[in-house]
Design a protein around this motif. Structure first.
Motif, PDB file in Angstrom:
ATOM      1  N   HIS A   1      -8.281   0.307  -1.357  1.00  0.00           N
ATOM      2  CA  HIS A   1      -7.580   1.544  -1.015  1.00  0.00           C
ATOM      3  C   HIS A   1      -6.197   1.589  -1.655  1.00  0.00           C
ATOM      4  O   HIS A   1      -5.703   0.576  -2.174  1.00  0.00           O
TER       5      HIS A   1
ATOM      6  N   HIS B   1      -5.549  -1.834  -3.824  1.00  0.00           N
ATOM      7  CA  HIS B   1      -5.612  -3.219  -3.358  1.00  0.00           C
ATOM      8  C   HIS B   1      -6.584  -3.386  -2.206  1.00  0.00           C
ATOM      9  O   HIS B   1      -7.024  -2.399  -1.604  1.00  0.00           O
TER      10      HIS B   1
ATOM     11  N   GLU C   1      -7.265  -6.555   1.116  1.00  0.00           N
ATOM     12  CA  GLU C   1      -6.902  -7.857   1.688  1.00  0.00           C
ATOM     13  C   GLU C   1      -8.024  -8.308   2.610  1.00  0.00           C
ATOM     14  O   GLU C   1      -8.642  -7.479   3.264  1.00  0.00           O
TER      15      GLU C   1
ATOM     16  N   HIS D   1      -2.101   3.489  -0.773  1.00  0.00           N
ATOM     17  CA  HIS D   1      -1.304   4.054   0.317  1.00  0.00           C
ATOM     18  C   HIS D   1      -0.705   5.391  -0.100  1.00  0.00           C
ATOM     19  O   HIS D   1       0.386   5.748   0.351  1.00  0.00           O
TER      20      HIS D   1
HETATM   21 FE   LIG Z   1      -3.100  -1.505   2.240  1.00  0.00          FE
END
Ligand SMILES: [Fe+2]
Length: 200
Positions: free
Chosen positions: A91, A148, A150, A93
């Motif tokens: 995704h 990115h 995570e 931001h």
């Molecule tokens: Fe993020």
């Protein structure tokens, strides 16, 4: 809206507000915010408090615990717990800036860039740019539109995050790696959490 600075974040929020007051470029301001994070996540009071922050339930998304929203500059301070092996979608931001500091646990962070010309809002071909394991103390600076994901390792992770505005109120791009499809969604909801009452 969480506009009263909680006691244990008061000094940190004063420093953030001073940076927003200065006539800095966004890039410089967010670099300086990133530089404040190591001291924040070493705070014994904050680390003690984090032991009682609520985790999301089974099947729920990790929660952005909303500790503070600035009434003048709109930035927010979040805490975020991921359970073992939980991750985010690929995704961005959108137009917002983010600094995220890992306080506990280990994460795998992957950065991508668009390998197409970006002319189609609903399709993207992505190329992996970087891929690394991060440990407590690591600080990520995520400028607008950086793509990115995570993923937490074998233990849960706790991060402290500063965002230029709260997620959940604007569309973010979500990238589907297999199909190349790009969709827009409001991003993670915010859950107000009163650090002061949790302390008492
Ligand atoms: Fe993020």
């Amino acid at each position: 809206m969480e506009s009263k600075a909680p006691h244990i974040l008061r000094g940190f929020i004063d420093e953030l507000r001073a940076l927003f007051k200065q006539p800095l470029s966004d890039d410089e301001r967010w670099r300086r915010i990133a530089a404040l994070m190591p001291a924040l996540i070493e705070s014994p009071e904050l680390r003690a408090s984090a032991r009682s922050w609520p985790e999301h339930g089974p099947g729920e998304m990790p929660r952005n615990l909303l500790f503070y929203e600035d009434p003048d500059y709109r930035f927010v301070v979040n805490g975020l717990i991921k359970k073992p092996h939980e991750g985010t979608p690929v995704h961005d931001h959108a137009h917002t800036w983010t600094v995220s500091a890992l306080m506990e646990g280990e994460e795998h962070v992957t950065l991508y860039r668009r390998a197409d010309d970006g002319s189609r809002p609903d399709f993207a071909r992505l190329e992996k740019l970087a891929d690394h394991e991060v440990r407590p103390g690591h600080v990520d600076l995520i400028p607008p539109y950086v793509i990115h994901e995570e993923r937490a390792g074998d233990c849960r992770t706790i991060s402290m995050i500063v965002r230029s505005e709260k997620t959940g109120s604007f569309p973010q791009n979500m990238f589907h790696m297999v199909t190349g499809k790009v969709t827009q969604s409001p991003g993670a909801a915010q859950f107000p959490y009163d650090l002061d009452s949790a302390q008492s």
